[in-house]
Design a protein around this motif. Structure first.
Motif, mmCIF file in Angstrom:
data_model
loop_
_atom_site.group_PDB
_atom_site.id
_atom_site.type_symbol
_atom_site.label_atom_id
_atom_site.label_comp_id
_atom_site.label_asym_id
_atom_site.label_seq_id
_atom_site.Cartn_x
_atom_site.Cartn_y
_atom_site.Cartn_z
ATOM 1 N N UNK A 246 -6.346 21.797 0.961
ATOM 2 C CA UNK A 246 -7.800 21.683 0.934
ATOM 3 C C UNK A 246 -8.368 22.568 -0.174
ATOM 4 N N UNK A 247 -9.580 22.266 -0.659
ATOM 5 C CA UNK A 247 -10.164 23.063 -1.741
ATOM 6 C C UNK A 247 -10.289 24.533 -1.358
ATOM 7 N N UNK A 248 -10.121 25.383 -2.352
ATOM 8 C CA UNK A 248 -10.189 26.824 -2.124
ATOM 9 C C UNK A 248 -11.629 27.286 -1.992
ATOM 10 N N UNK A 249 -11.822 28.256 -1.104
ATOM 11 C CA UNK A 249 -13.096 28.958 -0.978
ATOM 12 C C UNK A 249 -12.766 30.395 -0.634
ATOM 13 N N UNK A 250 -13.619 31.321 -1.027
ATOM 14 C CA UNK A 250 -13.362 32.731 -0.796
ATOM 15 C C UNK A 250 -12.637 33.361 -1.971
ATOM 16 N N UNK A 251 -12.480 34.685 -1.893
ATOM 17 C CA UNK A 251 -11.789 35.449 -2.934
ATOM 18 C C UNK A 251 -10.644 36.225 -2.289
ATOM 19 N N UNK A 252 -9.482 36.169 -2.929
ATOM 20 C CA UNK A 252 -8.277 36.728 -2.333
ATOM 21 C C UNK A 252 -7.538 37.621 -3.332
ATOM 22 N N UNK A 253 -6.905 38.656 -2.800
ATOM 23 C CA UNK A 253 -6.082 39.537 -3.622
ATOM 24 C C UNK A 253 -4.661 38.993 -3.764
ATOM 25 N N UNK A 254 -4.282 38.129 -2.827
ATOM 26 C CA UNK A 254 -2.932 37.550 -2.873
ATOM 27 C C UNK A 254 -2.956 36.224 -2.143
ATOM 28 N N UNK A 255 -2.399 35.193 -2.761
ATOM 29 C CA UNK A 255 -2.312 33.881 -2.132
ATOM 30 C C UNK A 255 -0.848 33.477 -2.030
ATOM 31 N N UNK A 256 -0.413 33.242 -0.806
ATOM 32 C CA UNK A 256 0.919 32.694 -0.555
ATOM 33 C C UNK A 256 0.755 31.203 -0.321
ATOM 34 N N UNK B 244 2.132 29.434 -12.063
ATOM 35 C CA UNK B 244 2.173 30.333 -13.209
ATOM 36 C C UNK B 244 3.530 31.039 -13.272
ATOM 37 N N UNK B 245 4.028 31.336 -14.465
ATOM 38 C CA UNK B 245 5.318 32.025 -14.562
ATOM 39 C C UNK B 245 5.370 33.363 -13.833
ATOM 40 N N UNK B 246 4.217 33.978 -13.597
ATOM 41 C CA UNK B 246 4.198 35.264 -12.903
ATOM 42 C C UNK B 246 4.294 35.117 -11.377
ATOM 43 N N UNK B 247 4.186 33.896 -10.883
ATOM 44 C CA UNK B 247 4.222 33.654 -9.441
ATOM 45 C C UNK B 247 5.609 33.992 -8.885
ATOM 46 N N UNK C 102 4.019 24.978 0.257
ATOM 47 C CA UNK C 102 3.802 23.529 0.171
ATOM 48 C C UNK C 102 4.695 22.764 1.150
ATOM 49 N N UNK C 103 4.156 21.671 1.675
ATOM 50 C CA UNK C 103 4.891 20.836 2.615
ATOM 51 C C UNK C 103 5.004 19.417 2.073
ATOM 52 N N UNK C 104 6.175 18.821 2.251
ATOM 53 C CA UNK C 104 6.442 17.485 1.716
ATOM 54 C C UNK C 104 5.454 16.439 2.224
ATOM 55 N N UNK C 105 5.157 16.475 3.533
ATOM 56 C CA UNK C 105 4.378 15.402 4.137
ATOM 57 C C UNK C 105 2.903 15.441 3.757
ATOM 58 N N UNK C 106 2.456 16.545 3.181
ATOM 59 C CA UNK C 106 1.059 16.674 2.738
ATOM 60 C C UNK C 106 1.055 17.671 1.590
ATOM 61 N N UNK C 107 1.254 17.172 0.403
ATOM 62 C CA UNK C 107 1.432 18.031 -0.765
ATOM 63 C C UNK C 107 0.155 18.793 -1.109
ATOM 64 N N UNK C 108 0.285 19.937 -1.773
ATOM 65 C CA UNK C 108 -0.890 20.724 -2.155
ATOM 66 C C UNK C 108 -1.773 19.999 -3.168
ATOM 67 N N UNK C 109 -3.051 20.356 -3.176
ATOM 68 C CA UNK C 109 -3.934 19.921 -4.252
ATOM 69 C C UNK C 109 -3.510 20.596 -5.552
ATOM 70 N N UNK C 110 -3.731 19.968 -6.692
ATOM 71 C CA UNK C 110 -3.342 20.586 -7.968
ATOM 72 C C UNK C 110 -3.913 21.985 -8.157
ATOM 73 N N UNK C 111 -5.155 22.225 -7.679
ATOM 74 C CA UNK C 111 -5.772 23.536 -7.884
ATOM 75 C C UNK C 111 -5.033 24.645 -7.150
ATOM 76 N N UNK C 112 -4.294 24.307 -6.105
ATOM 77 C CA UNK C 112 -3.613 25.331 -5.310
ATOM 78 C C UNK C 112 -2.592 26.097 -6.141
ATOM 79 N N UNK C 113 -1.954 25.421 -7.066
ATOM 80 C CA UNK C 113 -0.917 26.067 -7.868
ATOM 81 C C UNK C 113 -1.508 27.141 -8.788
ATOM 82 N N UNK C 114 -2.772 26.950 -9.185
ATOM 83 C CA UNK C 114 -3.421 27.933 -10.045
ATOM 84 C C UNK C 114 -3.731 29.227 -9.295
ATOM 85 N N UNK C 115 -3.901 29.133 -7.974
ATOM 86 C CA UNK C 115 -4.247 30.298 -7.164
ATOM 87 C C UNK C 115 -3.023 31.090 -6.724
ATOM 88 N N UNK C 116 -1.868 30.475 -6.732
ATOM 89 C CA UNK C 116 -0.700 31.050 -6.063
ATOM 90 C C UNK C 116 -0.149 32.286 -6.766
#
Length: 211
Positions: free
Chosen positions: A116-126, A167-170, A129-143
Motif C-alpha cells: 500500500x502507498x507509504x504515509x508517515x516518516x520512518x527512521x528505518x523501513x523493513x 538501493x545498493x545500501x539496503x 515482500x510476499x509472492x502472492x501480493x507483490x510490493x508497490x514499486x515505491x516500496x523499494x525506494x523506502x527500504x
C-alpha cells in the motif's frame, strides 16, 4: 482478500485499529536484540498461510483507538525505538502517529509488505515482500532492509528479484519460515555463503520466548 479502510472512521490517522502494544526486544533482522516498543495494527490483505499473527487480519475486530492513548502508553516505557507492525500498517494514514512520536524524540521503525502507498516518516523501513501480493514499486525506494521469508529453495529467486529493485545500501536478509526453519537452514546458509551480500535473519524472540 480485500480490506476496506474508511478514512473517516480513522479520522485521517488520528484513530487506528490497535491490536496490541508492548515493550519487548526486536527479534528479527538488522535491529535484532534492540529493546523496542511494538505497536501492532489490525488488518492485512496479503494472507500468508504461515503467518504467525493471523489474529490481526480482520481490522473490524479492533475498534479505533486514539493515537494519543497509544503514544502515552509507548512513552511510559524507556524504549528509544518504536516498531509499527501488523497486519499491514500501511493500510492506514500513519503521518499523525509518526509525527507525534518523532516530536517525543523516538526512532520509528516500520515493518511492511509494501503493498500500500507509504504515509508517515520512518527512521528505518523493513520491507518483507510476499509472492502472492507483490510490493508497490515505491516500496523499494523506502527500504533500508529487505527481509525475504524462505519457505522453499524457489524463494531464493524471488529474493533476488526483489533485491534487484532496492538501493545498493539496503541490507539484505533471508529468514527461514519458522515451521521449516530446521530443514531449510542448511540451504539458506549455503546460499548466503555463495552470495555474501545476503545475511541470515532468525526469529530470535521465539528462542527467547518473548513476544
Amino acid at each position: 482478500m480485500a480490506i476496506e479502510t474508511d478514512n473517516a472512521l480513522f479520522d485521517s490517522g488520528r484513530l487506528l485499529p490497535l491490536v496490541e502494544d508492548f515493550y519487548t526486544i526486536q527479534g528479527e533482522g538488522y535491529h535484532a536484540g534492540k529493546p523496542a516498543y511494538f505497536i501492532r495494527l489490525g488488518g492485512c490483505d496479503v494472507g500468508c498461510r504461515w503467518c504467525d499473527a493471523k489474529y490481526t487480519w480482520n481490522p473490524k475486530l479492533y475498534p479505533p483507538v486514539d493515537i494519543r492513548t497509544i503514544i502515552d502508553r509507548a512513552t511510559a516505557y524507556p524504549a528509544q525505538a518504536i516498531v509499527i507492525t501488523g497486519g499491514e500498517p500501511l493500510l492506514y494514514p500513519l503521518g499523525p502517529l509518526t509525527d507525534e512520536l518523532h516530536e517525543r524524540g523516538l526512532q520509528i521503525f516500520l515493518e511492511t509488505s509494501g503493498t500500500h502507498p507509504f504515509s508517515g516518516q520512518f527512521d528505518w523501513v523493513c520491507l518483507s515482500p510476499k509472492r502472492q501480493h507483490a510490493p508497490l514499486p515505491e516500496a523499494f525506494e523506502w527500504a533500508h532492509e529487505l527481509k525475504v521469508i524462505v519457505e522453499t529453495e524457489e524463494d531464493f529467486a524471488w529474493a533476488e528479484r526483489n533485491a534487484a529493485q532496492v538501493d545498493p545500501s539496503c541490507r539484505l536478509y533471508l529468514q527461514p519460515e519458522w515451521s521449516v526453519a530446521e530443514t531449510m537452514m542448511p540451504a539458506i546458509v549455503e546460499y548466503a555463503k555463495a552470495y555474501p551480500q545476503w545475511n541470515i535473519s532468525i526469529q530470535t524472540h521465539k528462542y527467547m520466548r518473548i513476544p
